[in-house]
Scaffold this active site. Sequence first.
Site, mmCIF file in Angstrom:
data_model
loop_
_atom_site.group_PDB
_atom_site.id
_atom_site.type_symbol
_atom_site.label_atom_id
_atom_site.label_comp_id
_atom_site.label_asym_id
_atom_site.label_seq_id
_atom_site.Cartn_x
_atom_site.Cartn_y
_atom_site.Cartn_z
ATOM 1 N N SER A 144 0.831 -1.214 0.000
ATOM 2 C CA SER A 144 0.000 0.000 0.000
ATOM 3 C C SER A 144 0.854 1.248 0.000
ATOM 4 O O SER A 144 0.404 2.304 -0.417
ATOM 5 C CB SER A 144 -0.863 0.106 1.248
ATOM 6 O OG SER A 144 -1.226 -1.103 1.767
ATOM 7 N N GLU A 177 -3.750 -0.339 -9.656
ATOM 8 C CA GLU A 177 -2.663 0.601 -9.921
ATOM 9 C C GLU A 177 -1.448 -0.222 -10.359
ATOM 10 O O GLU A 177 -1.024 -1.138 -9.647
ATOM 11 C CB GLU A 177 -2.336 1.406 -8.669
ATOM 12 C CG GLU A 177 -3.444 2.381 -8.303
ATOM 13 C CD GLU A 177 -3.163 3.170 -7.034
ATOM 14 O OE1 GLU A 177 -3.563 4.348 -6.968
ATOM 15 O OE2 GLU A 177 -2.557 2.619 -6.090
ATOM 16 N N ASN A 215 -4.081 5.864 -2.523
ATOM 17 C CA ASN A 215 -3.786 6.046 -1.088
ATOM 18 C C ASN A 215 -3.206 7.419 -0.772
ATOM 19 O O ASN A 215 -3.397 7.932 0.327
ATOM 20 C CB ASN A 215 -2.846 4.937 -0.596
ATOM 21 C CG ASN A 215 -3.600 3.644 -0.329
ATOM 22 O OD1 ASN A 215 -4.828 3.647 -0.268
ATOM 23 N ND2 ASN A 215 -2.881 2.554 -0.188
HETATM 24 N N1 3HC Z 1 -16.994 -10.614 -2.643
HETATM 25 C C1 3HC Z 1 -18.022 -10.684 -3.510
HETATM 26 N N2 3HC Z 1 -19.010 -9.798 -3.558
HETATM 27 C C2 3HC Z 1 -18.981 -8.786 -2.684
HETATM 28 C C3 3HC Z 1 -17.936 -8.641 -1.736
HETATM 29 C C4 3HC Z 1 -16.918 -9.621 -1.729
HETATM 30 N N3 3HC Z 1 -15.879 -9.585 -0.882
HETATM 31 N N4 3HC Z 1 -18.172 -7.541 -0.992
HETATM 32 C C5 3HC Z 1 -19.307 -7.015 -1.466
HETATM 33 N N5 3HC Z 1 -19.805 -7.753 -2.459
HETATM 34 C C6 3HC Z 1 -21.007 -7.522 -3.250
HETATM 35 C C7 3HC Z 1 -22.247 -7.959 -2.543
HETATM 36 O O1 3HC Z 1 -22.572 -9.289 -2.827
HETATM 37 C C8 3HC Z 1 -23.286 -6.998 -3.054
HETATM 38 O O2 3HC Z 1 -23.861 -7.434 -4.262
HETATM 39 P P1 3HC Z 1 -25.378 -7.026 -4.571
HETATM 40 O O3 3HC Z 1 -25.473 -5.543 -4.451
HETATM 41 O O4 3HC Z 1 -25.605 -7.499 -5.953
HETATM 42 O O5 3HC Z 1 -26.178 -7.757 -3.558
HETATM 43 C C9 3HC Z 1 -22.504 -5.735 -3.415
HETATM 44 O O6 3HC Z 1 -21.133 -6.105 -3.417
HETATM 45 C C10 3HC Z 1 -22.741 -4.703 -2.393
HETATM 46 O O7 3HC Z 1 -22.374 -5.212 -1.118
HETATM 47 P P2 3HC Z 1 -23.174 -4.883 0.211
HETATM 48 O O8 3HC Z 1 -24.638 -4.736 -0.071
HETATM 49 O O9 3HC Z 1 -22.755 -5.852 1.259
HETATM 50 O O10 3HC Z 1 -22.594 -3.510 0.721
HETATM 51 P P3 3HC Z 1 -22.335 -2.171 -0.040
HETATM 52 O O11 3HC Z 1 -23.405 -1.851 -1.013
HETATM 53 O O12 3HC Z 1 -22.005 -1.199 1.026
HETATM 54 O O13 3HC Z 1 -21.010 -2.422 -0.888
HETATM 55 C C11 3HC Z 1 -18.676 -2.212 -0.904
HETATM 56 C C12 3HC Z 1 -19.869 -2.891 -0.288
HETATM 57 C C13 3HC Z 1 -18.486 -2.728 -2.340
HETATM 58 C C14 3HC Z 1 -17.485 -2.631 -0.062
HETATM 59 C C15 3HC Z 1 -18.903 -0.659 -0.941
HETATM 60 O O14 3HC Z 1 -19.300 -0.223 0.308
HETATM 61 C C16 3HC Z 1 -17.655 0.107 -1.339
HETATM 62 O O15 3HC Z 1 -17.335 0.230 -2.504
HETATM 63 N N6 3HC Z 1 -16.943 0.663 -0.324
HETATM 64 C C17 3HC Z 1 -15.706 1.393 -0.543
HETATM 65 C C18 3HC Z 1 -14.560 0.435 -0.563
HETATM 66 C C19 3HC Z 1 -13.261 1.127 -0.806
HETATM 67 O O16 3HC Z 1 -13.140 2.337 -0.867
HETATM 68 N N7 3HC Z 1 -12.214 0.317 -0.944
HETATM 69 C C20 3HC Z 1 -10.863 0.799 -1.103
HETATM 70 C C21 3HC Z 1 -10.157 0.784 0.206
HETATM 71 S S1 3HC Z 1 -8.511 1.347 0.073
HETATM 72 C C22 3HC Z 1 -7.618 -0.030 -0.277
HETATM 73 O O17 3HC Z 1 -8.110 -1.130 -0.355
HETATM 74 C C23 3HC Z 1 -6.154 0.198 -0.535
HETATM 75 C C24 3HC Z 1 -5.285 -0.387 0.564
HETATM 76 O O18 3HC Z 1 -3.933 -0.254 0.136
HETATM 77 C C25 3HC Z 1 -5.452 0.326 1.895
#
Ligand code: 3HC
Length: 309
Positions: A144, A177, A215
């Site tokens: 990261s 990335e 990030n």
């Molecule tokens: N595997 C498969 N499917 C998944 C999943 C997983 N791990 N997580 C979520 N889903 C699917 C669900 O099945 C659901 O599908 P549906 O809408 O068709 O039923 C859909 O994604 C939405 O999930 P939820 O209803 O449980 O919840 P949300 O609508 O809140 O979505 C989320 C979850 C996709 C995580 C959304 O909240 C999101 O995009 N959040 C932001 C995440 C983000 O910013 N990530 C980056 C972090 S920084 C990083 O990773 C970098 C590192 O270096 C720090």
Amino acid sequence: MAFITRQFVRSLSSSASRQAAIKHVTIIGGGLMGAGIAQVAATTGHSVVLVDMSEDILKKSVKVIENSLKRVAKKKFAEKPEDGEAFIQKVLKNCSTSTDAASVVQSTDLVVEAIVENLKVKQGLFGSLDKVASEHTIFTSNTSSLPIADIASSTTRLDRFGGLHFFNPVPMMKLVEVIKTPSTSQKTFDTLLEFSKALGKQPVSCKDTPGFIVNRLLVPYMMEAIRLHERGHGSKEDIDVAMKLGAGYPMGPFELLDYVGLDTSKFIIDGWHAMDPDNPLFAPSPMLNKLVAEGKLGKKTGEGFYKHK
Ligand code: 3HC
């Protein structure tokens, strides 16, 4: 005729400079990121080996992959659950596990490392893999915040070393990335861009700079949210609602901090603070430090800024 000849020569020279497509992928590290990368690579038809130190960890990683695949299948094959089951089995067939990285990398096209964020540990791993991996194998890190060039320095394949940075949850987040150090060859970089597309992701090109693109913007933003809260200028609930409804973010900054892991966020900001102590965007936060010291690391430990079931 001249046109055909030029085209022919161009296609010959481009195929000569193009590396063969990645078919066999070794993912080192069976945590959430490693498991997610393995799942996506296996889903897109790659032959994947997920490597970690113990069978116990790998069993948990496979469980994570199975659960995530069930979510994908439930959505994708809502009308035909039996096709969903066939899809899950097909993907799992592409994915095996191992505790012996040295033997796996002898015949792999690509290594994606997603282990603990510790430079010395990563250097040690790549230094030893470098001695046994096939000549053509490309090494990448999913770090990261650590410089890719520093990780690569323990190897003799600086031209075949780059960064592939994925986002959590990997099966859902469309971005990768792709990081090019000054030593990464254009051929390696192009292969990594192609591989990202083959995973069904959208790659962006990054220089080997702190935090790359996402990030570098996201972590200071989350730290600013904590500071706003520390000053008493907003409850964490209100800040989260504000950013979701006012800026259209899927999660508020405190929800996202808990999701990413408070230890991960602290590790990133502490590293940048040490590198540039006068930059107020990189200042440590007493509130974040306290939660991490108490072992409240977010969703993975059941409590961070919020309590999780
Ligand atoms: N595997 C498969 N499917 C998944 C999943 C997983 N791990 N997580 C979520 N889903 C699917 C669900 O099945 C659901 O599908 P549906 O809408 O068709 O039923 C859909 O994604 C939405 O999930 P939820 O209803 O449980 O919840 P949300 O609508 O809140 O979505 C989320 C979850 C996709 C995580 C959304 O909240 C999101 O995009 N959040 C932001 C995440 C983000 O910013 N990530 C980056 C972090 S920084 C990083 O990773 C970098 C590192 O270096 C720090």
